[in-house]
Motif scaffolding. Sequence first.
Motif, mmCIF file in Angstrom:
data_model
loop_
_atom_site.group_PDB
_atom_site.id
_atom_site.type_symbol
_atom_site.label_atom_id
_atom_site.label_comp_id
_atom_site.label_asym_id
_atom_site.label_seq_id
_atom_site.Cartn_x
_atom_site.Cartn_y
_atom_site.Cartn_z
ATOM 1 N N LEU A 1 -47.331 -16.688 -2.450
ATOM 2 C CA LEU A 1 -47.430 -16.203 -1.102
ATOM 3 C C LEU A 1 -48.086 -14.858 -1.066
ATOM 4 O O LEU A 1 -47.695 -13.934 -1.822
ATOM 5 N N ASN A 2 -48.967 -14.579 -0.233
ATOM 6 C CA ASN A 2 -49.467 -13.350 0.340
ATOM 7 C C ASN A 2 -49.382 -13.005 1.717
ATOM 8 O O ASN A 2 -48.781 -14.045 2.479
ATOM 9 N N LYS A 3 -50.163 -12.191 2.106
ATOM 10 C CA LYS A 3 -50.245 -11.713 3.574
ATOM 11 C C LYS A 3 -50.606 -12.717 4.534
ATOM 12 O O LYS A 3 -49.943 -12.955 5.643
ATOM 13 N N THR A 4 -51.292 -13.700 4.268
ATOM 14 C CA THR A 4 -51.982 -14.695 5.070
ATOM 15 C C THR A 4 -51.816 -16.023 4.446
ATOM 16 O O THR A 4 -51.987 -16.945 5.317
ATOM 17 N N TRP A 5 -51.606 -16.090 3.340
ATOM 18 C CA TRP A 5 -51.791 -17.500 2.483
ATOM 19 C C TRP A 5 -50.261 -18.078 1.765
ATOM 20 O O TRP A 5 -49.757 -16.927 1.474
ATOM 21 N N VAL A 6 -50.087 -19.135 1.959
ATOM 22 C CA VAL A 6 -49.237 -19.772 1.326
ATOM 23 C C VAL A 6 -49.803 -20.920 0.363
ATOM 24 O O VAL A 6 -50.233 -21.836 0.923
ATOM 25 N N ARG A 7 -49.423 -20.821 -0.913
ATOM 26 C CA ARG A 7 -50.158 -21.712 -1.898
ATOM 27 C C ARG A 7 -48.929 -22.800 -2.265
ATOM 28 O O ARG A 7 -47.779 -22.327 -2.615
ATOM 29 N N LEU A 8 -49.081 -24.047 -2.090
ATOM 30 C CA LEU A 8 -48.262 -25.208 -2.214
ATOM 31 C C LEU A 8 -48.689 -26.058 -3.459
ATOM 32 O O LEU A 8 -49.781 -26.581 -3.312
ATOM 33 N N ALA A 9 -47.833 -26.201 -4.495
ATOM 34 C CA ALA A 9 -48.328 -26.989 -5.561
ATOM 35 C C ALA A 9 -48.260 -28.659 -5.133
ATOM 36 O O ALA A 9 -47.224 -28.999 -4.696
ATOM 37 N N MET A 10 -49.077 -29.351 -5.890
ATOM 38 C CA MET A 10 -49.310 -30.659 -5.467
ATOM 39 C C MET A 10 -49.310 -31.426 -6.847
ATOM 40 O O MET A 10 -49.760 -32.502 -6.887
ATOM 41 N N THR A 11 -48.429 -31.093 -8.021
ATOM 42 C CA THR A 11 -48.523 -31.447 -9.329
ATOM 43 C C THR A 11 -47.602 -32.853 -9.239
ATOM 44 O O THR A 11 -46.612 -32.616 -9.087
ATOM 45 N N ALA A 12 -48.139 -34.034 -9.699
ATOM 46 C CA ALA A 12 -47.510 -35.243 -9.710
ATOM 47 C C ALA A 12 -46.362 -35.175 -10.559
ATOM 48 O O ALA A 12 -45.131 -35.636 -10.262
ATOM 49 N N PRO A 13 -46.236 -34.650 -11.672
ATOM 50 C CA PRO A 13 -45.037 -34.735 -12.685
ATOM 51 C C PRO A 13 -43.810 -34.013 -12.014
ATOM 52 O O PRO A 13 -42.801 -34.362 -12.536
ATOM 53 N N GLN A 14 -44.154 -32.945 -11.194
ATOM 54 C CA GLN A 14 -42.976 -32.489 -10.749
ATOM 55 C C GLN A 14 -42.587 -33.216 -9.236
ATOM 56 O O GLN A 14 -41.530 -32.722 -8.512
ATOM 57 N N GLY A 15 -43.103 -34.474 -9.086
ATOM 58 C CA GLY A 15 -42.814 -35.124 -7.816
ATOM 59 C C GLY A 15 -43.607 -34.816 -6.781
ATOM 60 O O GLY A 15 -43.186 -35.334 -5.741
ATOM 61 N N ASN A 16 -44.552 -33.930 -6.699
ATOM 62 C CA ASN A 16 -45.346 -33.641 -5.391
ATOM 63 C C ASN A 16 -46.394 -34.723 -5.246
ATOM 64 O O ASN A 16 -46.821 -35.325 -6.201
ATOM 65 N N GLY A 17 -46.773 -34.717 -3.910
ATOM 66 C CA GLY A 17 -47.960 -35.242 -3.405
ATOM 67 C C GLY A 17 -48.823 -33.949 -3.251
ATOM 68 O O GLY A 17 -48.844 -33.244 -3.815
ATOM 69 N N GLY A 18 -49.624 -34.338 -2.118
ATOM 70 C CA GLY A 18 -50.719 -33.339 -1.651
ATOM 71 C C GLY A 18 -51.633 -33.578 -0.628
ATOM 72 O O GLY A 18 -51.679 -34.753 -0.319
ATOM 73 N N ALA A 19 -52.432 -32.648 -0.356
ATOM 74 C CA ALA A 19 -53.513 -32.905 0.805
ATOM 75 C C ALA A 19 -54.697 -32.992 0.073
ATOM 76 O O ALA A 19 -54.979 -32.800 -1.172
ATOM 77 N N CYS A 20 -55.786 -33.590 1.013
ATOM 78 C CA CYS A 20 -57.062 -33.762 0.620
ATOM 79 C C CYS A 20 -58.170 -33.744 1.817
ATOM 80 O O CYS A 20 -57.761 -33.318 2.729
ATOM 81 N N TYR A 21 -59.006 -34.086 1.468
ATOM 82 C CA TYR A 21 -60.132 -34.203 2.449
ATOM 83 C C TYR A 21 -59.755 -34.664 3.738
ATOM 84 O O TYR A 21 -59.443 -36.021 3.730
ATOM 85 N N GLY A 22 -59.912 -34.153 5.026
ATOM 86 C CA GLY A 22 -59.466 -34.466 6.272
ATOM 87 C C GLY A 22 -58.170 -34.207 6.689
ATOM 88 O O GLY A 22 -57.794 -34.305 7.931
ATOM 89 N N ASP A 23 -57.509 -33.448 5.780
ATOM 90 C CA ASP A 23 -56.144 -32.981 6.141
ATOM 91 C C ASP A 23 -56.141 -31.494 6.613
ATOM 92 O O ASP A 23 -55.081 -31.007 6.949
#
Length: 287
Positions: free
Chosen positions: A214-236
Amino acid sequence: MRAALASAAAVAAILATAAPASAINSYNATPAPERTEVGALVATWDNDANPATPDRVDWVCSGTMVDRDTFLTAAHCTSDWPAGVRFYVSLDQDVQSGLDASAQQYPGDPAAVARAVAVEGVAHSDPAYPGNSADAHDIAVIQLPAQQVAARWSFTPTQLPTAGQLDQLGPRGLNSTPFVVAGYGTQEAVNGPGGQTHPGGGVRVKAPVTFDALNKTWVRLAMTAPQGNGGACYGDSGGPNFATIGGTRTLVSTTITGDAPCYATNVTYRLDTPSARTFLAPFTALP
């Protein structure tokens, strides 16, 4: 949209190669028919600078209804288009199939194709966009005729965050907060003859993600599959990243960019900051 803050028109070339299928990343993702407040941004525009040919019509980004007539998305989705571009919003679960069917019903009439699946609105981008790396001001809304939207879809507008809500959670709170990304975008990169492609897109899908930074205007979210995550891509791009805070699903940020193959990180624009709230205040009530 991933990898760079290119215009939605530029990324439309990527989307044109995507066959109708699931959106978001293919791993750890599921359809999201219940997320009726999440929609697709549809555009019609002059794709070849030839007035004798019909305009192109396609879905180009994602977004969320924050009240009955305001659709929140990203400024790079509404900027740098050819003159005469028109924007529409659809809350259909499968926008791609609807566009395909209406294209057969209304050949050569892009406005009719768009109207068959979506409601036309007026775009308002943050005038400070593109800003800089500290604050890109990458935020926009589409103002829609509320009666037309209500006549076509039933939805509950999303909950926006209070001022500084992510800061107040702190690192431990953010690490334990469930996050979900949603949108209509393509899947992660697939290697094949000629290089990588991004299949799918045009269908509303969701996937879990986890807090990264987290910083002042951005929050970064992990999309790593081994941790059970999915994620965003083109068009999201412009689509929602929800956090469950105190038992309430809250739209805390919008998808903006990330790694080109769509495997690692979703870089999202915070909605609880002074700049985001200053932009949104004229268009919707803020908590």
